[in-house]
Design a protein around this motif. Structure first.
Motif, PDB file in Angstrom:
ATOM      1  N   GLU A 125       1.008  -1.159  -0.206  1.00 10.66           N
ATOM      2  CA  GLU A 125      -0.252  -0.236  -0.123  1.00 10.66           C
ATOM      3  C   GLU A 125       0.902   1.202   0.092  1.00 10.66           C
ATOM      4  N   THR A 126       2.148   1.057   0.826  1.00 11.82           N
ATOM      5  CA  THR A 126       2.817   2.353   0.803  1.00 11.82           C
ATOM      6  C   THR A 126       3.399   2.914  -0.465  1.00 11.82           C
ATOM      7  N   ALA A 127       3.616   1.963  -1.355  1.00 12.18           N
ATOM      8  CA  ALA A 127       4.248   2.044  -2.736  1.00 12.18           C
ATOM      9  C   ALA A 127       3.292   2.812  -3.614  1.00 12.18           C
ATOM     10  N   VAL A 128       1.935   2.378  -3.644  1.00 17.47           N
ATOM     11  CA  VAL A 128       0.870   3.047  -4.118  1.00 17.47           C
ATOM     12  C   VAL A 128       0.582   4.273  -3.657  1.00 17.47           C
ATOM     13  N   TRP A 129       0.643   4.400  -2.344  1.00 14.62           N
ATOM     14  CA  TRP A 129       0.521   5.981  -1.795  1.00 14.62           C
ATOM     15  C   TRP A 129       1.757   6.803  -2.147  1.00 14.62           C
ATOM     16  N   ALA A 130       2.628   6.470  -2.155  1.00 12.48           N
ATOM     17  CA  ALA A 130       3.898   7.141  -2.506  1.00 12.48           C
ATOM     18  C   ALA A 130       3.604   7.573  -4.105  1.00 12.48           C
ATOM     19  N   MET A 131       3.177   6.822  -4.817  1.00 14.75           N
ATOM     20  CA  MET A 131       3.128   6.801  -6.228  1.00 14.75           C
ATOM     21  C   MET A 131       2.071   8.276  -6.496  1.00 14.75           C
ATOM     22  N   THR A 132       0.924   8.045  -5.545  1.00 11.77           N
ATOM     23  CA  THR A 132      -0.195   9.077  -5.847  1.00 11.77           C
ATOM     24  C   THR A 132       0.074  10.172  -5.231  1.00 11.77           C
ATOM     25  N   THR A 133       1.068  10.341  -4.302  1.00  6.07           N
ATOM     26  CA  THR A 133       1.670  11.460  -3.722  1.00  6.07           C
ATOM     27  C   THR A 133       2.317  12.241  -4.872  1.00  6.07           C
ATOM     28  N   VAL A 134       3.095  11.798  -5.593  1.00  2.33           N
ATOM     29  CA  VAL A 134       3.880  12.393  -6.693  1.00  2.33           C
ATOM     30  C   VAL A 134       2.804  12.778  -7.656  1.00  2.33           C
ATOM     31  N   PHE A 135       1.909  11.993  -8.146  1.00  2.00           N
ATOM     32  CA  PHE A 135       0.905  12.433  -9.183  1.00  2.00           C
ATOM     33  C   PHE A 135       0.271  13.441  -8.721  1.00  2.00           C
ATOM     34  N   SER A 136      -0.281  13.413  -7.556  1.00  2.00           N
ATOM     35  CA  SER A 136      -1.415  14.309  -6.861  1.00  2.00           C
ATOM     36  C   SER A 136      -0.458  15.891  -7.005  1.00  2.00           C
ATOM     37  N   TYR A 137       0.642  15.755  -6.624  1.00  2.00           N
ATOM     38  CA  TYR A 137       1.434  16.976  -6.564  1.00  2.00           C
ATOM     39  C   TYR A 137       1.724  17.584  -7.995  1.00  2.00           C
ATOM     40  N   VAL A 138       1.929  16.912  -8.858  1.00  5.80           N
ATOM     41  CA  VAL A 138       1.916  17.389 -10.260  1.00  5.80           C
ATOM     42  C   VAL A 138       0.652  17.828 -10.774  1.00  5.80           C
ATOM     43  N   LEU A 139      -0.469  17.184 -10.479  1.00  2.99           N
ATOM     44  CA  LEU A 139      -1.878  17.610 -10.764  1.00  2.99           C
ATOM     45  C   LEU A 139      -2.217  19.035 -10.232  1.00  2.99           C
ATOM     46  N   GLY A 140      -1.789  18.821  -9.017  1.00  2.00           N
ATOM     47  CA  GLY A 140      -2.031  20.236  -8.313  1.00  2.00           C
ATOM     48  C   GLY A 140      -1.454  21.198  -8.527  1.00  2.00           C
ATOM     49  N   GLU A 141      -0.360  21.325  -9.022  1.00  2.00           N
ATOM     50  CA  GLU A 141       0.607  22.361  -9.429  1.00  2.00           C
ATOM     51  C   GLU A 141       0.109  22.793 -10.965  1.00  2.00           C
ATOM     52  N   ALA A 142      -0.342  21.727 -11.737  1.00  2.00           N
ATOM     53  CA  ALA A 142      -0.780  22.155 -13.065  1.00  2.00           C
ATOM     54  C   ALA A 142      -2.103  22.925 -12.883  1.00  2.00           C
TER      55      ALA A 142
END
Length: 217
Positions: free
Chosen positions: A138-155
């Motif tokens: 689960e932590t690998a999935v959450w780490a992945m979504t942390t990066v993606f969500s940051y990119v999405l939020g900044e965009a």
């Protein structure tokens, strides 16, 4: 690219392809924004009728999912043979460029959960990097979504910016009511490239330090 069928709305001859519909939809969004996209307007642009579109996409949400995949497809490509942090930085940069390259690209991508190749390939690459960093389950999935969500939020922030003059607004701040805002260089908020790079460095540093400290579950 012409957005109108040669014979006018509803006169297109022959079958219409899903990728043709997606390209036309993205072109319409580029002209008027995502809020302007309707199945009626899209069918008019393609010289067909809405039922022809609904045979390919069950509803507008399904169409937007396909548009999201088309936006993300431009982020695909071989990654450098480098450590996980470098690969994450490259992927994040490509994702951001893909979203910013299309008007309302972040809004199109946000909330889209598709199982098509572009989305799955990007998710798999990010997940591989997280596992190399030391995350599992689960932590690998959450780490992945942390990066993606940051990119999405900044965009989203960058594409949604308004014409507010931050320096002018700052000049009106009361040093008694907002002492920290009054003395901060708020213009840096609009330096999107630099703030994105800073935030990404903070995230990767946190992931590097936290990989061993967050057990699965």
């Amino acid at each position: 690219m012409s957005m109108q069928g040669s014979g006018g709305a509803g006169t297109r001859k022959g079958p219409i392809r899903p990728d043709t519909v997606v390209d036309a939809a993205l072109a319409l969004v580029e002209l008027g924004g995502l809020a302007s996209l309707t199945m009626r307007r899209l069918s008019d642009a393609l010289g067909t009728q809405p039922p022809a579109l609904y045979r390919l996409f069950r509803d507008k949400d399904a169409l937007v999912d396909a548009m999201a995949d088309a936006v993300l497809a431009s982020a695909l490509g071989p990654l450098p043979e480098a450590d996980w942090e470098t690969r994450v930085s490259v992927l994040a940069g490509r994702l951001r460029a893909a979203m910013l390259g299309q008007r309302d690209g972040a809004r199109i991508v946000g909330g889209s959960y598709t199982s098509r190749q572009p989305t799955m390939a990007l998710a798999d690459s990010l997940l591989a990097a997280m596992e190399e960093a030391g995350f599992t389950g689960e932590t690998a999935v959450w780490a992945m979504t942390t990066v993606f969500s940051y990119v999405l939020g900044e965009a989203l922030e960058q594409q949604g910016r308004t014409g507010v003059d931050l320096e002018e607004a700052q000049a009106t701040f009361s040093t008694e009511d907002y002492p920290h805002l009054a003395r901060s260089p708020l213009a840096a908020l609009l330096d999107f490239d630099t703030r994105f790079a800073f935030g990404l460095r903070m995230i990767t540093a946190g992931l590097r330090e936290g990989a061993q400290g967050f057990p699965p579950g």
